[in-house]
Design a protein around this motif. Structure first.
Motif, mmCIF file in Angstrom:
data_model
loop_
_atom_site.group_PDB
_atom_site.id
_atom_site.type_symbol
_atom_site.label_atom_id
_atom_site.label_comp_id
_atom_site.label_asym_id
_atom_site.label_seq_id
_atom_site.Cartn_x
_atom_site.Cartn_y
_atom_site.Cartn_z
ATOM 1 N N ARG B 33 15.764 -30.328 35.304
ATOM 2 C CA ARG B 33 15.023 -31.589 36.166
ATOM 3 C C ARG B 33 14.590 -31.321 37.221
ATOM 4 O O ARG B 33 14.798 -30.281 38.103
ATOM 5 C CB ARG B 33 16.315 -32.470 36.192
ATOM 6 C CG ARG B 33 16.646 -33.358 35.082
ATOM 7 C CD ARG B 33 17.674 -34.487 35.334
ATOM 8 N NE ARG B 33 18.045 -35.084 34.122
ATOM 9 C CZ ARG B 33 17.280 -35.886 33.626
ATOM 10 N NH1 ARG B 33 16.015 -36.336 33.869
ATOM 11 N NH2 ARG B 33 17.950 -36.878 32.555
ATOM 12 N N ASP B 34 13.420 -31.824 37.532
ATOM 13 C CA ASP B 34 12.533 -31.583 38.654
ATOM 14 C C ASP B 34 12.553 -32.930 39.674
ATOM 15 O O ASP B 34 11.936 -33.833 39.397
ATOM 16 C CB ASP B 34 11.009 -31.268 38.391
ATOM 17 C CG ASP B 34 10.192 -30.965 39.615
ATOM 18 O OD1 ASP B 34 10.382 -31.214 40.680
ATOM 19 O OD2 ASP B 34 9.312 -30.071 39.128
ATOM 20 N N PRO B 35 13.460 -32.739 40.789
ATOM 21 C CA PRO B 35 13.798 -33.643 41.667
ATOM 22 C C PRO B 35 12.573 -34.340 42.347
ATOM 23 O O PRO B 35 12.323 -35.420 42.591
ATOM 24 C CB PRO B 35 15.000 -33.548 42.496
ATOM 25 C CG PRO B 35 14.700 -32.010 42.479
ATOM 26 C CD PRO B 35 14.125 -31.494 41.163
ATOM 27 N N LYS B 36 11.582 -33.297 42.574
ATOM 28 C CA LYS B 36 10.377 -33.736 43.192
ATOM 29 C C LYS B 36 9.343 -34.375 42.757
ATOM 30 O O LYS B 36 8.638 -35.315 42.836
ATOM 31 C CB LYS B 36 10.039 -32.480 43.967
ATOM 32 C CG LYS B 36 8.883 -32.652 45.003
ATOM 33 C CD LYS B 36 8.621 -31.367 45.817
ATOM 34 C CE LYS B 36 7.204 -31.239 46.207
ATOM 35 N NZ LYS B 36 6.583 -29.840 46.342
#
Lengths: 428, 428
Positions: B33-36
């Motif tokens: 997952r890419d929080p940004k």
């Protein structure tokens, strides 16, 4: 207690008095080289900057200076005869760099300070003095320039500083803590400011003024007002192959047009400089229509009202260009500092003492500009043969660097003479 | 030897026959997952992609498949009755993603393949079959899409592939070696291609075609011709505060104008799609005039000659816009694949077998497009309710995902029937 003799005993015989500015810079010439961009990338609290800070601590300790890092992350190297850290003449600069920067922006001021301290020790100059190494002067990692001096002077609240994030989304609080600082103790430091009788920063010139004037050294008159803003343009991320041209809400189109408009608007305003040097499409894939583009804006003008009006115009253009693409734009101020005029009396006395060297304004920001509101402050510039700065081509001839260090020593001596006539303050 | 009974013994009772596509994807929903950016960032040979590859190996092993990674980094999971890896029906997709991509582009094809293998085992379908997991399908890390299938088919030379670099300047050779591959053994793999009787790839649709048609599944007709180019615009890096507007050679101005021109030129060419979704100013500091800007260009059109002409036009515009700013521009092809028309007979037989499902072209590239020149190849699409792809909003309803896996099983059964009538080849 604070005689010159005991002072010399305290600092010891300067083992490094043969050091030159070029020799000191040579010791760090391999730290933080950037093979991709060229030049140096030494962001604050990176391994490279930590290596440079350690190098500075060793150099200061070799000179018998008392070294400590304050709660805002500024390193202080004190020559304090009799332990009296007051009424001090302070010089300093920074060791962090822009990405792909030159070798001199920051480190020249630090290396010149070390050599100037050697000269002052040789001359037996008395009084308290210190070298300060400020952090995140460039604002390249957390977006706000002169973060160390802004924290110390209260120009930025610790809450805001600690919440700043780097490109990887890490907060300044997190990064500072990992570097051994205590984020809960950052913020205004009136005690340290009160110890400073004067501050003088030496910096490589960031233009060709001294080349044209034929002088190795100048005294600064002013720092151009300077702010940074972030414009975020949001559209709709999608597949570059499957989305028809007519179905797109592509924020890159608005961002591209905006870059050109920023330049055109700045050109139309005499004395203004506006730059987009950083732009990030998100997510940033070749086969992906961006969902958002972040555009960083650097605007400078001698009159703060003109800067504000220009930024307002740019923000309106961003909204209009975004709307043309079915996108939206927001504008956020990251930092602003108005034009700084250094004390004219101090400036003229320094220029006279240095042999009537030229006076020059600068378009670049510096910690001296932040400190100027709190402490009598001056700046010196050393000649840069290329005039280029924030790029690998930045330069400084060895002989000019030595002349700069000599001028810094002369300036500190003059400031020490002034400081010694100030009323004594009791030890805290 | 190769009876259905021994085949079932070989693979064992499928312990996972209760698995659903949605259930399998749920197992990896937290990986990468890419929080940004939102969504997922799973670049090839990242920790996230390695975790996914390990997950696939475990899932394949649970099903009694023989799992191995070939010298080009493709994982193969074989159901080979009697050990005969020949005349095989192969399905496959990829686990790497674009930065900030959705959950289905790639992994839907892999999860559907696992469930389809469960169905085929339940049905007792005979013959050899395999699931292939190709690497760097997106080309998000090393710039060339479908790198695994291009290496296997000789569509890219191993020398060129190994010299590709990621954003951190690491070569593909270096990264692949660190992941346990031997760079000296990469390249064309005719033996593996010769084992394949047919290849069928299931993929989430990357548009709203199936939403409009009201069908959960389609068969592909063609893949739009697609290339990637990099345009580098070089100027003069300098300080954003000290350099007058009139003294600049700022490549960002040319890059910004170019982004708008690319869109305008593509709009003027019916059927064309051209995108700048990745753009990098170097060095990329807020207070730094860029010395260079890299602009990545994605261009697609059904006719390869039109794509070539459009790219030539864009290159000429880049040079003109760069010259206007005292800059220079270069254009480099990173990859190109012409329009792929899938075998019409195979396509129509599949569509009929699946209940006269619709036929759809796609604008997106796939490993199936690369393999099509070497192996009878087909593609299935599963409905995407948002039509969005390469972005977090990409979607697939659970019931459509199960329908897709069922359609994949039916397709592989049809292909197995065809393969079983092909002449036997001796074991190597």
């Amino acid at each position: 207690m604070s005689t010159e003799h005991s002072s010399t005993e305290h600092t010891g015989t300067p083992a490094s008095s043969a050091d030159t500015v070029a020799g000191l810079l040579g010791q760090i010439a391999d730290v933080g080289r950037d093979p991709k961009r060229g030049g140096y990338s030494r962001p604050v609290h990176s391994d490279a900057e930590h290596t440079l800070r350690e190098w500075f601590r060793e150099q200061a300790a070799r000179r018998g200076l008392d070294v400590e890092t304050d709660r805002n992350g500024t390193i202080w190297a004190w020559h304090a005869p009799g332990g009296r850290r007051e009424n001090a003449v302070v010089t300093g600069s920074h060791l962090d760099s822009v990405p792909g920067g030159g070798a001199y922006d920051g480190p020249l001021g630090i290396a010149s300070a070390l050599v100037a301290f050697d000269r002052l020790a040789e001359r037996g100059t008395g009084g308290a003095r210190a070298i300060a190494v400020f952090g995140e002067e460039e604002g390249s990692r957390f977006g706000v320039a002169c973060l160390g001096s802004r924290l110390a002077t209260g120009a930025i609240s610790p809450e805001r500083a600690l919440a700043l994030t780097d490109a990887d989304g890490r907060t300044y609080a997190e990064v500072a803590e990992r570097s051994g600082l205590d984020p809960t103790h950052m913020g205004p430091d009136p005690d340290t400011l009160a110890r400073m009788a004067a501050f003088v920063e030496l910096h490589v010139e960031q233009g060709r003024g001294l080349v044209d004037l034929g002088s190795p050294v100048a005294v600064a008159t002013s720092i151009l007002g300077h702010g940074r803003w972030r414009i975020s343009i949001s559209g709709e991320g999608n597949h570059a192959g499957t989305t028809l041209m007519t179905d797109r809400r592509d924020p890159m189109i608005a961002a591209g047009a905006l870059v050109v408009r920023v330049r055109d608007l700045a050109r139309a305003e005499p004395g203004a400089r506006a730059t987009v040097g950083r732009l990030q499409p998100i997510p940033g894939g070749t086969n992906v229509i961006a969902s958002r583009v972040d555009v960083w804006l650097d605007v400078r003008h001698p009159e703060d009202a003109v800067t504000a009006a220009l930024v307002e115009q740019i923000g309106a253009e961003a909204s209009r260009l975004a709307a043309d693409e079915g996108c939206t734009a927001t504008l956020t101020e990251e930092s602003f500092g108005g034009t700084v005029d250094f004390d004219a009396g101090l400036r003229d006395r320094l220029a006279a003492r240095l042999g009537d060297v030229p006076l020059l304004p600068t378009g670049a920001g510096h910690d001296a500009g932040v400190l100027n509101a709190h402490v009598p402050t001056a700046m010196l510039f050393t000649r840069n043969p290329t005039g280029v700065s924030h790029a690998p081509d930045e330069g400084c001839e060895d002989t000019d660097a030595e002349a700069g260090a000599e001028a810094l020593a002369d300036s500190m001596e003059l400031l020490a003479d002034t400081a010694s006539t100030a009323p004594e303050r009791p030890l805290p």
